[in-house]
Design a protein around this motif. Structure first.
Motif, PDB file in Angstrom:
ATOM      1  N   LEU A   1     -68.461  -1.817  16.174  1.00 38.37           N
ATOM      2  CA  LEU A   1     -67.626  -2.972  15.867  1.00 38.37           C
ATOM      3  C   LEU A   1     -67.464  -3.923  17.049  1.00 38.37           C
ATOM      4  O   LEU A   1     -67.105  -5.081  16.861  1.00 38.37           O
ATOM      5  CB  LEU A   1     -66.255  -2.517  15.371  1.00 38.37           C
ATOM      6  N   LYS A   2     -67.729  -3.461  18.254  1.00 41.58           N
ATOM      7  CA  LYS A   2     -67.619  -4.336  19.424  1.00 41.58           C
ATOM      8  C   LYS A   2     -68.876  -5.178  19.590  1.00 41.58           C
ATOM      9  O   LYS A   2     -68.811  -6.385  19.757  1.00 41.58           O
ATOM     10  CB  LYS A   2     -67.352  -3.513  20.676  1.00 41.58           C
ATOM     11  N   SER A   3     -70.041  -4.550  19.558  1.00 45.46           N
ATOM     12  CA  SER A   3     -71.299  -5.260  19.799  1.00 45.46           C
ATOM     13  C   SER A   3     -72.015  -5.671  18.517  1.00 45.46           C
ATOM     14  O   SER A   3     -72.969  -6.434  18.564  1.00 45.46           O
ATOM     15  CB  SER A   3     -72.241  -4.369  20.616  1.00 45.46           C
ATOM     16  N   LEU A   4     -71.592  -5.110  17.372  1.00 44.85           N
ATOM     17  CA  LEU A   4     -72.244  -5.281  16.067  1.00 44.85           C
ATOM     18  C   LEU A   4     -73.666  -4.720  16.067  1.00 44.85           C
ATOM     19  O   LEU A   4     -74.515  -5.122  15.278  1.00 44.85           O
ATOM     20  CB  LEU A   4     -72.230  -6.740  15.608  1.00 44.85           C
ATOM     21  N   ARG A   5     -73.919  -3.777  16.962  1.00 49.21           N
ATOM     22  CA  ARG A   5     -75.209  -3.087  16.993  1.00 49.21           C
ATOM     23  C   ARG A   5     -75.257  -2.098  15.835  1.00 49.21           C
ATOM     24  O   ARG A   5     -74.314  -1.350  15.599  1.00 49.21           O
ATOM     25  CB  ARG A   5     -75.368  -2.366  18.318  1.00 49.21           C
ATOM     26  N   VAL A   6     -76.380  -2.083  15.118  1.00 53.52           N
ATOM     27  CA  VAL A   6     -76.552  -1.211  13.957  1.00 53.52           C
ATOM     28  C   VAL A   6     -77.676  -0.231  14.238  1.00 53.52           C
ATOM     29  O   VAL A   6     -78.717  -0.615  14.775  1.00 53.52           O
ATOM     30  CB  VAL A   6     -76.884  -2.042  12.702  1.00 53.52           C
ATOM     31  N   ARG A   7     -77.439   1.035  13.868  1.00 56.62           N
ATOM     32  CA  ARG A   7     -78.477   2.070  13.995  1.00 56.62           C
ATOM     33  C   ARG A   7     -78.539   2.853  12.704  1.00 56.62           C
ATOM     34  O   ARG A   7     -77.504   3.217  12.146  1.00 56.62           O
ATOM     35  CB  ARG A   7     -78.125   3.046  15.117  1.00 56.62           C
ATOM     36  N   LYS A   8     -79.755   3.126  12.263  1.00 55.75           N
ATOM     37  CA  LYS A   8     -79.930   4.025  11.133  1.00 55.75           C
ATOM     38  C   LYS A   8     -79.890   5.443  11.694  1.00 55.75           C
ATOM     39  O   LYS A   8     -80.686   5.792  12.554  1.00 55.75           O
ATOM     40  CB  LYS A   8     -81.256   3.767  10.423  1.00 55.75           C
ATOM     41  N   ILE A   9     -78.941   6.254  11.209  1.00 55.38           N
ATOM     42  CA  ILE A   9     -78.783   7.586  11.775  1.00 55.38           C
ATOM     43  C   ILE A   9     -79.229   8.691  10.831  1.00 55.38           C
ATOM     44  O   ILE A   9     -79.324   9.839  11.233  1.00 55.38           O
ATOM     45  CB  ILE A   9     -77.337   7.838  12.232  1.00 55.38           C
ATOM     46  N   ARG A  10     -79.521   8.327   9.587  1.00 50.22           N
ATOM     47  CA  ARG A  10     -79.963   9.334   8.629  1.00 50.22           C
ATOM     48  C   ARG A  10     -80.657   8.666   7.454  1.00 50.22           C
ATOM     49  O   ARG A  10     -80.228   7.620   6.996  1.00 50.22           O
ATOM     50  CB  ARG A  10     -78.743  10.121   8.135  1.00 50.22           C
ATOM     51  N   LYS A  11     -81.726   9.278   6.973  1.00 50.55           N
ATOM     52  CA  LYS A  11     -82.409   8.781   5.776  1.00 50.55           C
ATOM     53  C   LYS A  11     -81.693   9.312   4.548  1.00 50.55           C
ATOM     54  O   LYS A  11     -81.151  10.403   4.562  1.00 50.55           O
ATOM     55  CB  LYS A  11     -83.870   9.223   5.744  1.00 50.55           C
TER      56      LYS A  11
END
Length: 150
Positions: A118-128
């Motif tokens: 929520l601070k950087s708005l960085r998104v990561r896919k952590i699971r399929k």
């Protein structure tokens, strides 16, 4: 901050158990057309919740004030279409977890589970694929253990 919170009655109110006073109280949620998904905390430690409606992540926080005047404020709205892959929004995203202290919301979508800082708005896919609710593991503490001092 010394309390436990539980979502009640089909997510229209919260049960608060104060650990210090051992008192139970009910906190009404704001009247909105969508239900809260997960509890959150604000940067200053106040109670909040996150929910998704029409490809937007809504963050709400509890305003300070006397018990009868405390209320909820919609503190932030994040457009998910700008953050998530285009195929991710073919189904309705659901907030399934929150990591307090690092302000990360976990979103479940048909194509996987994503984390959104929520601070950087960085998104990561952590699971399929899908999955159940996320309970982030941050750290642990075992009382009564200490390193020997020499």
């Amino acid at each position: 901050m010394n309390a436990l919170y539980f979502m009640l009655q089909q997510r229209i109110c919260i049960l608060k158990y104060n650990l210090s006073t051992q008192e139970i109280s009910v906190i009404e949620l704001p009247f909105i057309s969508y239900n809260p998904d997960v509890f959150t905390t604000t940067e200053d430690g106040r109670l909040g919740f996150a929910t998704v409606h029409k490809s937007r992540l809504y963050l709400w926080s509890r305003e300070d004030g006397p018990a009868d005047n405390a209320g909820w404020v919609e503190s932030r709205v994040i457009k998910l279409g700008n953050l998530l892959p285009s195929d991710a929004l073919s189904s309705s995203p659901i907030a399934v977890g929150f990591a307090a202290g690092v302000s990360i919301v976990f979103m479940r979508i048909d194509v996987g589970v994503f984390s959104i800082d929520l601070k950087s708005l960085r998104v990561r896919k952590i699971r399929k694929g899908g999955g159940e609710n996320i309970v982030p593991y941050m750290s642990f503490y075992t009382p009564g253990t200490a390193l020997p001092v020499f």
